[in-house]
Design an enzyme around this catalytic site. Sequence first.
Site, PDB file in Angstrom:
ATOM      1  N   PHE A 132       0.885  -1.170   0.000  1.00 23.06           N
ATOM      2  CA  PHE A 132       0.000   0.000   0.000  1.00 23.06           C
ATOM      3  C   PHE A 132       0.916   1.212   0.000  1.00 23.06           C
ATOM      4  O   PHE A 132       1.734   1.370   0.914  1.00 23.06           O
ATOM      5  CB  PHE A 132      -0.846  -0.051   1.271  1.00 23.06           C
ATOM      6  CG  PHE A 132      -1.750   1.132   1.526  1.00 23.06           C
ATOM      7  CD1 PHE A 132      -3.089   1.104   1.136  1.00 23.06           C
ATOM      8  CD2 PHE A 132      -1.283   2.270   2.200  1.00 23.06           C
ATOM      9  CE1 PHE A 132      -3.946   2.172   1.421  1.00 23.06           C
ATOM     10  CE2 PHE A 132      -2.133   3.344   2.480  1.00 23.06           C
ATOM     11  CZ  PHE A 132      -3.464   3.291   2.080  1.00 23.06           C
ATOM     12  N   GLY A 140       2.486  12.500   5.384  1.00 24.40           N
ATOM     13  CA  GLY A 140       2.415  11.344   6.282  1.00 24.40           C
ATOM     14  C   GLY A 140       1.044  11.304   6.918  1.00 24.40           C
ATOM     15  O   GLY A 140       0.085  10.788   6.332  1.00 24.40           O
ATOM     16  N   SER A 141       0.913  11.928   8.091  1.00 29.54           N
ATOM     17  CA  SER A 141      -0.411  12.009   8.736  1.00 29.54           C
ATOM     18  C   SER A 141      -1.386  12.737   7.815  1.00 29.54           C
ATOM     19  O   SER A 141      -2.570  12.417   7.768  1.00 29.54           O
ATOM     20  CB  SER A 141      -0.311  12.757  10.071  1.00 29.54           C
ATOM     21  OG  SER A 141       0.583  12.096  10.929  1.00 29.54           O
ATOM     22  N   GLU A 372       0.063   3.411  10.033  1.00 33.14           N
ATOM     23  CA  GLU A 372      -1.395   3.377   9.798  1.00 33.14           C
ATOM     24  C   GLU A 372      -2.119   4.362  10.730  1.00 33.14           C
ATOM     25  O   GLU A 372      -3.203   4.079  11.241  1.00 33.14           O
ATOM     26  CB  GLU A 372      -1.918   1.941   9.903  1.00 33.14           C
ATOM     27  CG  GLU A 372      -1.241   1.080   8.845  1.00 33.14           C
ATOM     28  CD  GLU A 372      -1.945  -0.198   8.512  1.00 33.14           C
ATOM     29  OE1 GLU A 372      -3.176  -0.274   8.659  1.00 33.14           O
ATOM     30  OE2 GLU A 372      -1.249  -1.129   8.059  1.00 33.14           O
TER      31      GLU A 372
HETATM   32  C1  LIG Z   1       8.261   0.872   9.329  1.00 36.67           C
HETATM   33  C2  LIG Z   1       7.221   1.689   8.642  1.00 36.67           C
HETATM   34  C3  LIG Z   1       6.356   1.081   7.766  1.00 36.67           C
HETATM   35  C4  LIG Z   1       5.386   1.849   7.098  1.00 36.67           C
HETATM   36  N1  LIG Z   1       4.593   1.252   6.145  1.00 36.67           N
HETATM   37  C5  LIG Z   1       3.803   2.035   5.357  1.00 36.67           C
HETATM   38  C6  LIG Z   1       3.126   1.493   4.228  1.00 36.67           C
HETATM   39  O1  LIG Z   1       3.181   0.284   3.966  1.00 36.67           O
HETATM   40  N2  LIG Z   1       2.416   2.321   3.433  1.00 36.67           N
HETATM   41  C7  LIG Z   1       2.316   3.666   3.684  1.00 36.67           C
HETATM   42  O2  LIG Z   1       1.654   4.360   2.907  1.00 36.67           O
HETATM   43  N3  LIG Z   1       2.949   4.217   4.743  1.00 36.67           N
HETATM   44  C8  LIG Z   1       3.703   3.447   5.581  1.00 36.67           C
HETATM   45  N4  LIG Z   1       4.358   3.998   6.642  1.00 36.67           N
HETATM   46  C9  LIG Z   1       4.222   5.406   6.912  1.00 36.67           C
HETATM   47  C10 LIG Z   1       3.455   5.712   8.185  1.00 36.67           C
HETATM   48  O3  LIG Z   1       2.092   5.425   8.008  1.00 36.67           O
HETATM   49  C11 LIG Z   1       3.722   7.184   8.551  1.00 36.67           C
HETATM   50  O4  LIG Z   1       5.067   7.239   9.017  1.00 36.67           O
HETATM   51  C12 LIG Z   1       2.766   7.702   9.598  1.00 36.67           C
HETATM   52  O5  LIG Z   1       1.469   7.806   9.062  1.00 36.67           O
HETATM   53  C13 LIG Z   1       3.193   9.076  10.143  1.00 36.67           C
HETATM   54  O6  LIG Z   1       3.542   9.956   9.119  1.00 36.67           O
HETATM   55  P1  LIG Z   1       4.943  10.729   9.212  1.00 36.67           P
HETATM   56  O7  LIG Z   1       5.998   9.719   9.468  1.00 36.67           O
HETATM   57  O8  LIG Z   1       5.088  11.587   8.012  1.00 36.67           O
HETATM   58  O9  LIG Z   1       4.826  11.631  10.504  1.00 36.67           O
HETATM   59  P2  LIG Z   1       4.166  13.087  10.589  1.00 36.67           P
HETATM   60  O10 LIG Z   1       2.817  13.081   9.976  1.00 36.67           O
HETATM   61  O11 LIG Z   1       5.158  14.088  10.107  1.00 36.67           O
HETATM   62  O12 LIG Z   1       3.990  13.233  12.152  1.00 36.67           O
HETATM   63  C14 LIG Z   1       5.060  13.636  13.039  1.00 36.67           C
HETATM   64  C15 LIG Z   1       4.445  13.844  14.419  1.00 36.67           C
HETATM   65  O13 LIG Z   1       3.468  14.905  14.368  1.00 36.67           O
HETATM   66  C16 LIG Z   1       2.223  14.417  14.846  1.00 36.67           C
HETATM   67  N5  LIG Z   1       1.141  15.051  14.108  1.00 36.67           N
HETATM   68  C17 LIG Z   1       0.976  15.175  12.766  1.00 36.67           C
HETATM   69  N6  LIG Z   1      -0.153  15.821  12.491  1.00 36.67           N
HETATM   70  C18 LIG Z   1      -0.753  16.090  13.672  1.00 36.67           C
HETATM   71  C19 LIG Z   1      -1.969  16.745  14.070  1.00 36.67           C
HETATM   72  N7  LIG Z   1      -2.830  17.230  13.162  1.00 36.67           N
HETATM   73  N8  LIG Z   1      -2.244  16.838  15.392  1.00 36.67           N
HETATM   74  C20 LIG Z   1      -1.395  16.352  16.315  1.00 36.67           C
HETATM   75  N9  LIG Z   1      -0.231  15.730  16.016  1.00 36.67           N
HETATM   76  C21 LIG Z   1       0.089  15.609  14.719  1.00 36.67           C
HETATM   77  C22 LIG Z   1       2.253  12.906  14.587  1.00 36.67           C
HETATM   78  O14 LIG Z   1       1.321  12.233  15.403  1.00 36.67           O
HETATM   79  C23 LIG Z   1       3.702  12.608  14.936  1.00 36.67           C
HETATM   80  O15 LIG Z   1       3.853  12.496  16.324  1.00 36.67           O
HETATM   81  C24 LIG Z   1       5.284   3.238   7.358  1.00 36.67           C
HETATM   82  C25 LIG Z   1       6.158   3.825   8.279  1.00 36.67           C
HETATM   83  C26 LIG Z   1       7.134   3.079   8.905  1.00 36.67           C
HETATM   84  C27 LIG Z   1       8.085   3.772   9.844  1.00 36.67           C
END
Ligand SMILES: Cc1cc2nc3c(=O)[nH]c(=O)nc-3n(C[C@H](O)[C@H](O)[C@H](O)COP(=O)(O)OP(=O)(O)OC[C@H]3O[C@@H](n4cnc5c(N)ncnc54)[C@H](O)[C@@H]3O)c2cc1C
Length: 388
Positions: A132, A140-141, A372
């Site tokens: 996916f 990310g988020s 996720e």
């Molecule tokens: C090992 C691994 C496997 C993964 N596998 C997949 C996969 O198969 N497919 C895929 O699509 N993705 C995958 N991911 C991505 C994963 O889903 C994202 O890392 C995750 O959704 C967070 O996004 P980010 O890392 O960009 O963090 P960010 O979104 O940059 O967040 C950083 C921090 O800010 C906080 N934050 C962000 N927005 C808000 C808000 N509005 N309010 C409060 N706090 C907030 C977050 O909670 C976090 O603490 C994977 C990640 C890892 C590390």
Amino acid sequence: MFVNFIPVRMQLELNEQQKMIRNMVKEFAEKEVAPIAAELDKKGEYPTKTLEKMAKLGLLGIIIPQEYGGAGLDTISYATVVEEISRKCASTGVITSVHNSLAAWPIIKYGTDPQKKKYLPILARGEKIGAFAGTEANAGSDLGAMQTTAHLKGNKYIINGSKTFITSGPKAGIIIVFAVTDKAAGPKGLSAFIVESSMKGYKVGSIFEKLGINASLTSELIFEDMEVPKENLLGAEGDGFKIALATLDGGRIGIASQAVGIAQAALDESINYAKQRQQFGKPIASFQAIQWMIADMATRIEAARYLVYNAAYKKDKGERFSKEAAMAKLFASETAMDAVIKAVQIHGGYGYTKEYTVERLFRDAKITEIYEGTSEVQRMVISGSLLK
Ligand SMILES: Cc1cc2nc3c(=O)[nH]c(=O)nc-3n(C[C@H](O)[C@H](O)[C@H](O)COP(=O)(O)OP(=O)(O)OC[C@H]3O[C@@H](n4cnc5c(N)ncnc54)[C@H](O)[C@@H]3O)c2cc1C
């Protein structure tokens, strides 16, 4: 005065078939997954052979309908499978979860008949592993901020951009890819595509070195004028965001199950160790401080498992379950972290070494609070559904 019995609207006990599946997978995981888990983690090696064996047992097509070669099982059965596999190897657990709920499920739910006929049997047989691809370097988020684009040229979509942190990225053969088809429409301008790794313009980028789940390879995917047949659009143009959110709702049940499996393993290891380790002339299990940690771990694990079953039960009944899946994922992942911290504490210095399983569990647990949807995102989903 007693009122008529009101049936409880959740499932607290597994039915006979679900128990049978759990026992079968537990046995399989003890025999085939546990003996190699530490080595695969150390080498960062993908569990290819284990996945082949799991495919033979139908575990890569757990939720795929039988008419497409799957086992056609319910979500509670699926949750028990992911829990029992993750109890022995969290990497194999997440690969199983992503393959079933993030790759197969959106095809089951949104695919056309030809798409289902073409892709579901391949996924069910484990001939190709599913992935996916939503996350990008700056999305990310906030998935709606993605920048990968897709535009129709003749009978093909041309996709350009890159994805990051993709579970099974280097090994996947069928990938659900999200891209912008209409920039002006914001999140409603996202579309979903069924992509094959053999398609022209598809490339695997860097593979990440990680804290844990080292045997589940995580990589970038790069699309350079990637050509995807028009008929591989999943749903309609503009349905991408809706498909991503709905898919992740189900995926969270899988990650919550993975977290319960890790937490249960931490408890299993702690009970064994506490009974054997002697200090002050007695097993450390005789000290109340240790007993209370064990009791707290077991209580939270039980509660987390019921939250998982509740979300799965609602999903199977066709009810809304976004809030319940978010609650299950939030609570189970925080339970996993709590359990591994206590497990290392119970093991003392030995728990800090690679000689003991709890060291791997400690590293593996953290990701369940991140992918996720982070715990913060789960709290947003839960509060959003209560405050609307
Ligand atoms: C090992 C691994 C496997 C993964 N596998 C997949 C996969 O198969 N497919 C895929 O699509 N993705 C995958 N991911 C991505 C994963 O889903 C994202 O890392 C995750 O959704 C967070 O996004 P980010 O890392 O960009 O963090 P960010 O979104 O940059 O967040 C950083 C921090 O800010 C906080 N934050 C962000 N927005 C808000 C808000 N509005 N309010 C409060 N706090 C907030 C977050 O909670 C976090 O603490 C994977 C990640 C890892 C590390």
